[in-house]
Design a protein around this motif. Structure first.
Motif, PDB file in Angstrom:
ATOM      1  N   GLY A 136       0.816  -1.211   0.000  1.00  0.00           N
ATOM      2  CA  GLY A 136       0.000   0.000   0.000  1.00  0.00           C
ATOM      3  C   GLY A 136       0.841   1.249   0.000  1.00  0.00           C
ATOM      4  O   GLY A 136       0.542   2.230  -0.697  1.00  0.00           O
ATOM      5  N   LEU A 137       1.920   1.227   0.784  1.00  0.00           N
ATOM      6  CA  LEU A 137       2.794   2.394   0.836  1.00  0.00           C
ATOM      7  C   LEU A 137       3.492   2.618  -0.502  1.00  0.00           C
ATOM      8  O   LEU A 137       3.599   3.758  -0.983  1.00  0.00           O
ATOM      9  N   MET A 138       3.966   1.549  -1.136  1.00  0.00           N
ATOM     10  CA  MET A 138       4.626   1.674  -2.437  1.00  0.00           C
ATOM     11  C   MET A 138       3.662   2.218  -3.486  1.00  0.00           C
ATOM     12  O   MET A 138       4.031   3.059  -4.315  1.00  0.00           O
ATOM     13  N   PHE A 139       2.404   1.753  -3.445  1.00  0.00           N
ATOM     14  CA  PHE A 139       1.433   2.244  -4.419  1.00  0.00           C
ATOM     15  C   PHE A 139       1.200   3.733  -4.230  1.00  0.00           C
ATOM     16  O   PHE A 139       1.157   4.497  -5.199  1.00  0.00           O
ATOM     17  N   LYS A 140       1.029   4.177  -2.997  1.00  0.00           N
ATOM     18  CA  LYS A 140       0.760   5.596  -2.753  1.00  0.00           C
ATOM     19  C   LYS A 140       1.950   6.462  -3.157  1.00  0.00           C
ATOM     20  O   LYS A 140       1.774   7.536  -3.756  1.00  0.00           O
ATOM     21  N   ILE A 141       3.153   6.027  -2.839  1.00  0.00           N
ATOM     22  CA  ILE A 141       4.337   6.799  -3.222  1.00  0.00           C
ATOM     23  C   ILE A 141       4.468   6.854  -4.738  1.00  0.00           C
ATOM     24  O   ILE A 141       4.729   7.916  -5.322  1.00  0.00           O
ATOM     25  N   GLY A 142       4.283   5.707  -5.392  1.00  0.00           N
ATOM     26  CA  GLY A 142       4.366   5.693  -6.853  1.00  0.00           C
ATOM     27  C   GLY A 142       3.299   6.552  -7.494  1.00  0.00           C
ATOM     28  O   GLY A 142       3.553   7.281  -8.461  1.00  0.00           O
ATOM     29  N   ALA A 143       2.063   6.487  -6.973  1.00  0.00           N
ATOM     30  CA  ALA A 143       0.987   7.303  -7.526  1.00  0.00           C
ATOM     31  C   ALA A 143       1.269   8.785  -7.328  1.00  0.00           C
ATOM     32  O   ALA A 143       0.957   9.611  -8.195  1.00  0.00           O
ATOM     33  N   THR A 144       1.892   9.140  -6.202  1.00  0.00           N
ATOM     34  CA  THR A 144       2.253  10.542  -5.974  1.00  0.00           C
ATOM     35  C   THR A 144       3.304  11.003  -6.974  1.00  0.00           C
ATOM     36  O   THR A 144       3.235  12.127  -7.495  1.00  0.00           O
ATOM     37  N   ALA A 145       4.279  10.139  -7.256  1.00  0.00           N
ATOM     38  CA  ALA A 145       5.273  10.486  -8.285  1.00  0.00           C
ATOM     39  C   ALA A 145       4.603  10.668  -9.637  1.00  0.00           C
ATOM     40  O   ALA A 145       4.923  11.586 -10.397  1.00  0.00           O
ATOM     41  N   PHE A 146       3.624   9.816  -9.959  1.00  0.00           N
ATOM     42  CA  PHE A 146       2.886   9.936 -11.222  1.00  0.00           C
ATOM     43  C   PHE A 146       2.102  11.244 -11.284  1.00  0.00           C
ATOM     44  O   PHE A 146       1.918  11.820 -12.360  1.00  0.00           O
ATOM     45  N   ASP A 147       1.611  11.698 -10.135  1.00  0.00           N
ATOM     46  CA  ASP A 147       0.866  12.956 -10.115  1.00  0.00           C
ATOM     47  C   ASP A 147       1.732  14.140 -10.542  1.00  0.00           C
ATOM     48  O   ASP A 147       1.211  15.191 -10.927  1.00  0.00           O
ATOM     49  N   MET A 148       3.051  13.975 -10.474  1.00  0.00           N
ATOM     50  CA  MET A 148       3.971  15.066 -10.810  1.00  0.00           C
ATOM     51  C   MET A 148       4.337  15.102 -12.285  1.00  0.00           C
ATOM     52  O   MET A 148       5.029  16.029 -12.729  1.00  0.00           O
ATOM     53  N   LEU A 149       3.892  14.142 -13.082  1.00  0.00           N
ATOM     54  CA  LEU A 149       4.354  14.052 -14.465  1.00  0.00           C
ATOM     55  C   LEU A 149       4.054  15.316 -15.252  1.00  0.00           C
ATOM     56  O   LEU A 149       4.936  15.917 -15.871  1.00  0.00           O
ATOM     57  N   VAL A 150       2.790  15.721 -15.278  1.00  0.00           N
ATOM     58  CA  VAL A 150       2.403  16.873 -16.091  1.00  0.00           C
ATOM     59  C   VAL A 150       3.001  18.172 -15.552  1.00  0.00           C
ATOM     60  O   VAL A 150       3.529  18.973 -16.332  1.00  0.00           O
TER      61      VAL A 150
END
Length: 503
Positions: free
Chosen positions: A193-207
């Motif tokens: 769960g922690l890895m998913f949230k961290i990865g999703a947060t990094a993805f939020d920074m793409l644009v």
């Protein structure tokens, strides 16, 4: 003569180091000295200021902005793309010699013209635009890699339900408020769960990162604030990846215009840190929200819906097109367009496109490597050595491993490589393969959907390229053996400073 050079490509993985090697060897062959600074994904190896001061001329072989370029102020300068640094190294060295000989006495002390953009000011608009966009992409890719692989690992560890459990779903009867309670996510869902949230947060920074560094390439650091805001607004209004592109260009253009306005001397100190960020951020935000945001968001939604609706023959044709693009210039602008499309699809939740793009990108080096094993007499010593390296590069999704073959014989190499990559991309789409990882090649097969069919698609693509490559090479006949040439190892450390014995 003594020269210095800087090499840099959008991903900072392969072309950067291959160009450095080629330039250093071309200078040595011409009887000159050259030290090269590689500004790659692993960071830069800054040139000694004394070496720069002693240099007769400078060569920039870069597709993105050269960092700290003011260190080279006043030196005769040759600029080119990073692929020219690989394929036209001797020509660039000759140009550097001509520039140095033509430079007036004391030129090294002359002031360099002020650059409006971090991409070479003397280039045409099309070249500058490509440089601005590729700079944004180059800074975005590490976020994609880190976030994508973390999300992929989270699915491996926690299963496909981990996304819904983290993002407002339930786990053992407990409701989760998404990002509001990271501690609860970790406590109940564990490391997955922690890895998913961290990865999703990094993805939020793409644009936001994409938009910010497009503006940075255009207007330097003062473009970062309006660029980031443009990217965040693009996400907020649903304009997505296309909105980030438009917002970054808009932010950079507005800042470049503001930089040309004369201000009273009393305001000069606060202009770059207060006035320009304030005015540009408001103007960019107003335009994004009121004027262009909704049309771009509409286009983004329609594009996503069209992509989601692709099935059967249409998706296969898309996979074939993207595959051919990946092999057309093997790391060049066409390749990057296909890869960036895969990243955008991955960020929007479509996993099939990224799988097809990665399969197609792995095919060219693997086919070249296999061809050198099956019919070694059709290849030079240098190509056979490059083939040994291409196995690892291809397996790792580094398409640039095929460049030594394409550069030496493009007419016989590029068409069969495009055919094989198109086959791999089309079959990947036909098999319904998915990839949650944006990079990694065969090493991330554990997070690939339909992995056996995916590997089959790659193998069939490699087979098509290998057969075509050998057929065209056989028309030329065997080649005479030549002394073994230096082998480029782009995935390793910069090699321009290694002793000759290392080759």
């Amino acid at each position: 003569m003594k020269f210095v050079a800087v090499t840099s490509c959008p991903t900072g993985i392969a072309h950067t180091y291959m160009a450095a090697e080629a330039l250093a060897e071309a200078a040595k062959a011409a009887g000159h000295e050259m030290e090269v600074e590689t500004q790659g994904a692993a960071g830069a190896n800054p040139l000694d200021p004394a070496v720069i001061a002693a240099a007769d001329a400078v060569v920039f072989a870069a597709d993105v902005e050269v960092r700290d370029r003011d260190r080279f102020a006043g030196k005769p300068l040759v600029t080119a793309g990073v692929k020219d640094g690989i394929n036209r190294a001797a020509e660039l060295v000759a140009q550097a010699v001509a520039q140095a000989e033509a430079a007036p006495a004391g030129a090294s002390d002359a002031a360099e013209p002020v650059l409006v953009t971090k991409v070479d000011a003397g280039a045409g608009f099309g070249t500058q635009l490509r440089g601005w966009l590729m700079t944004g992409v180059s800074y975005m890719i590490p976020f994609v890699a880190a976030g994508g692989i973390l999300i992929a690992l989270a699915f491996v560890i926690g299963g496909p339900e981990i996304a819904s459990q983290v993002n407002g779903g339930t786990f053992e009867g407990t409701e989760y408020p998404g990002i509001d309670d990271i501690t609860k996510i970790f406590g109940e869902l564990g490391i997955a769960g922690l890895m998913f949230k961290i990865g999703a947060t990094a993805f939020d920074m793409l644009v936001p990162v994409l938009a910010a560094f497009i503006a940075f390439a255009m207007a330097d650091r003062v473009g970062l604030v309006p660029g980031f805001v443009a990217g965040l607004l693009a996400v907020a209004i649903g304009a997505g990846f296309l909105g980030g592109l438009a917002g970054g260009l808009l932010a950079g253009g507005i800042v470049m215009g503001l930089q040309r306005i004369s201000v009273p001397r009393a305001l000069e100190g606060i202009t770059p840190i207060v006035l320009i960020p304030l005015v540009s951020t408001f103007v960019v935000g107003f335009v994004m929200i009121v004027i262009i945001g909704e049309p771009i968001a509409t286009v983004q939604r329609e594009l996503t819906e069209w992509l989601d609706g692709l099935s059967g023959t249409n998706s296969i044709l898309l996979g074939a097109l993207l595959g051919a693009m990946m092999a057309f210039d093997m790391g060049g602008p066409v390749n990057k367009v296909a890869y960036t499309f895969g990243l955008a699809s991955l960020a929007s939740g479509d996993l099939n496109v990224m799988a097809a793009v990665m399969a197609a990108g792995m095919t060219p080096p693997l086919a070249c490597a296999l061809a050198t094993v099956l019919r070694p007499r059709l290849f030079t010593n240098a190509e056979r050595k490059a083939g040994e390296t291409a196995w690892l590069l291809g397996a790792s999704f580094i398409t640039e491993g095929a460049i030594p073959f394409a550069a030496a014989d493009p007419a016989r190499v590029i068409p069969p490589l495009m055919a094989g990559s198109a086959t791999a991309g089309a079959l990947s789409m036909a098999f319904g393969a998915t990839s949650r990882a944006p990079h990694g090649g065969i090493w991330v097969v554990g997070v690939i959907g339909s992995p056996l069919l995916y590997v089959l698609a790659i193998l069939l693509g490699v087979g098509v390229s290998t057969v075509g490559l050998l057929a065209l090479k056989a028309q030329r006949g065997p080649v005479e053996d030549e002394p073994a040439a230096m082998v480029v190892e782009p995935a390793g450390a910069p090699v321009a400073h290694r002793p000759a014995a290392a080759h």
